[in-house]
Write a protein that holds these residues in place. Structure first.
Motif, PDB file in Angstrom:
ATOM      1  N   GLU A  79      -8.265  -9.261  16.819  1.00  0.00           N
ATOM      2  CA  GLU A  79      -7.659 -10.077  15.760  1.00  0.00           C
ATOM      3  C   GLU A  79      -7.385 -11.496  16.246  1.00  0.00           C
ATOM      4  O   GLU A  79      -7.565 -12.470  15.502  1.00  0.00           O
ATOM      5  CB  GLU A  79      -6.367  -9.419  15.276  1.00  0.00           C
ATOM      6  CG  GLU A  79      -6.572  -8.077  14.564  1.00  0.00           C
ATOM      7  CD  GLU A  79      -7.485  -8.193  13.361  1.00  0.00           C
ATOM      8  OE1 GLU A  79      -7.381  -9.195  12.619  1.00  0.00           O
ATOM      9  OE2 GLU A  79      -8.335  -7.300  13.165  1.00  0.00           O
ATOM     10  N   GLU A 112      -9.043 -13.146  18.566  1.00  0.00           N
ATOM     11  CA  GLU A 112     -10.329 -13.842  18.636  1.00  0.00           C
ATOM     12  C   GLU A 112     -10.785 -14.298  17.251  1.00  0.00           C
ATOM     13  O   GLU A 112     -11.254 -15.435  17.078  1.00  0.00           O
ATOM     14  CB  GLU A 112     -11.381 -12.939  19.272  1.00  0.00           C
ATOM     15  CG  GLU A 112     -12.742 -13.601  19.427  1.00  0.00           C
ATOM     16  CD  GLU A 112     -13.774 -12.684  20.058  1.00  0.00           C
ATOM     17  OE1 GLU A 112     -14.813 -13.201  20.526  1.00  0.00           O
ATOM     18  OE2 GLU A 112     -13.562 -11.452  20.086  1.00  0.00           O
ATOM     19  N   LYS A 113     -10.641 -13.434  16.258  1.00  0.00           N
ATOM     20  CA  LYS A 113     -11.040 -13.787  14.894  1.00  0.00           C
ATOM     21  C   LYS A 113     -10.249 -14.976  14.365  1.00  0.00           C
ATOM     22  O   LYS A 113     -10.780 -15.813  13.634  1.00  0.00           O
ATOM     23  CB  LYS A 113     -10.837 -12.584  13.967  1.00  0.00           C
ATOM     24  CG  LYS A 113     -11.864 -11.475  14.136  1.00  0.00           C
ATOM     25  CD  LYS A 113     -11.570 -10.326  13.179  1.00  0.00           C
ATOM     26  CE  LYS A 113     -12.563  -9.191  13.331  1.00  0.00           C
ATOM     27  NZ  LYS A 113     -12.228  -8.049  12.431  1.00  0.00           N
ATOM     28  N   SER A 114      -8.978 -15.043  14.737  1.00  0.00           N
ATOM     29  CA  SER A 114      -8.110 -16.127  14.223  1.00  0.00           C
ATOM     30  C   SER A 114      -8.513 -17.492  14.772  1.00  0.00           C
ATOM     31  O   SER A 114      -8.113 -18.528  14.219  1.00  0.00           O
ATOM     32  CB  SER A 114      -6.653 -15.835  14.579  1.00  0.00           C
ATOM     33  OG  SER A 114      -6.415 -15.996  15.973  1.00  0.00           O
ATOM     34  N   LYS A 129     -11.881 -18.371  15.533  1.00  0.00           N
ATOM     35  CA  LYS A 129     -13.338 -18.565  15.454  1.00  0.00           C
ATOM     36  C   LYS A 129     -13.782 -19.881  14.826  1.00  0.00           C
ATOM     37  O   LYS A 129     -14.866 -20.386  15.139  1.00  0.00           O
ATOM     38  CB  LYS A 129     -13.998 -17.391  14.727  1.00  0.00           C
ATOM     39  CG  LYS A 129     -13.655 -17.264  13.264  1.00  0.00           C
ATOM     40  CD  LYS A 129     -14.317 -16.020  12.659  1.00  0.00           C
ATOM     41  CE  LYS A 129     -14.023 -15.875  11.185  1.00  0.00           C
ATOM     42  NZ  LYS A 129     -14.658 -16.928  10.379  1.00  0.00           N
TER      43      LYS A 129
END
Length: 269
Positions: A90, A92-94, A96
């Motif tokens: 999560e 890492e996704k935040s 990108k």
């Protein structure tokens, strides 16, 4: 069959059988038997083919299902998995879509990964982030955290995990394959690499290695970093990798100090 009486020159009569009709009958019978036989063979062959097709595809389907679904201990012995905890995915996704412009901004990601790994009890106090620099943009490409104890694998240091995820994403054994005048890969580690990770960095294909805390900081809490010398970094630079050290060292060392008070030192010196 016909019976015919014939008179010969000596006046005697002979009875002859006209076998033409019988020959026709025999020939017809002989002609029909091979046709019937061939037809029977064709039917048998068709049945056999249908049975083979059915059993072959049935067994193949069962075999494929077993391969996909069977998760026995024996199968697991042939697999090695590298996983990230949910919080890391999560996080890492935040990030990108963010364009990181400085070494400090990028290093903060690596240090944050190391700190959260300790807080969530999902591994050791080491984090790593690899960024893809393309033109004027520099975005997060892969992350890694220390997963040695949770996954029972001594090779899963932060740098090694980040490298493997990056190469998997590129579908290449080296990031060198995708480097160009416009594109390069930069690796940021919350602590200077151990002997294994420094070697892994050399073969990874990254263009830059940037470190926060030092080998001395890691060894101060009991970790054994292995045979890493100044000559090791000189060799790395000679191969074309840019090396920067002591970027946010204080922040990186603080995570190590906190972990040293209660964490597992799995390869103590």
């Amino acid at each position: 069959t016909k019976l015919t009486t014939v008179s010969t020159s000596n006046g005697r009569s002979h009875s002859l059988i006209d076998s033409r009709s019988e020959s026709k009958t025999i020939m017809a019978t002989m002609t029909m038997k091979p046709v019937a036989a061939i037809g029977s063979l064709a039917i048998v062959a068709s049945v056999h083919a249908a049975c083979y097709y059915y059993y072959y595809h049935l067994n193949k389907s069962k075999s494929e299902e077993k391969t996909k679904s069977n998760d026995t201990d024996e199968d697991n012995n042939a697999k090695i998995g590298i996983t990230l905890p949910t919080w890391a995915i999560e996080y890492e996704k935040s990030l990108k879509d963010i364009n990181f412009t400085t070494d400090e901004e990028r290093m903060k990601v690596a240090i944050e990964l190391s700190a959260r790994n300790v807080q969530n009890n999902t591994g050791g106090p080491f984090g790593c982030a690899i960024f893809e620099s393309k033109g004027t943009e520099c975005k997060l490409f892969s992350i890694g955290i220390n997963r040695v104890v949770p996954l029972n694998n001594s090779t899963l240091h932060g740098e090694m995990v980040a490298i493997q995820f990056a190469q998997q994403k590129l579908q290449s054994f080296s990031m060198m394959c995708c480097k160009s005048a416009d594109t390069k890969y930069l690796m940021y580690s919350s602590c200077e690499p151990c002997a294994m990770c420094l070697g892994g960095t050399l073969w990874s294909g990254v263009s830059e290695l940037v470190c926060a805390a030092t080998k001395a900081d890691a060894e101060a809490i009991g970790f054994n970093e292995g045979p890493v010398f100044e000559a090791s970094y000189q060799q790395l630079m000679a191969s074309g990798v840019v090396v920067k050290r002591n970027v946010l060292r204080k922040e990186g060392a603080a995570v190590l100090e906190a972990y040293g008070r209660s964490g597992v030192i799995y390869n103590s010196s």
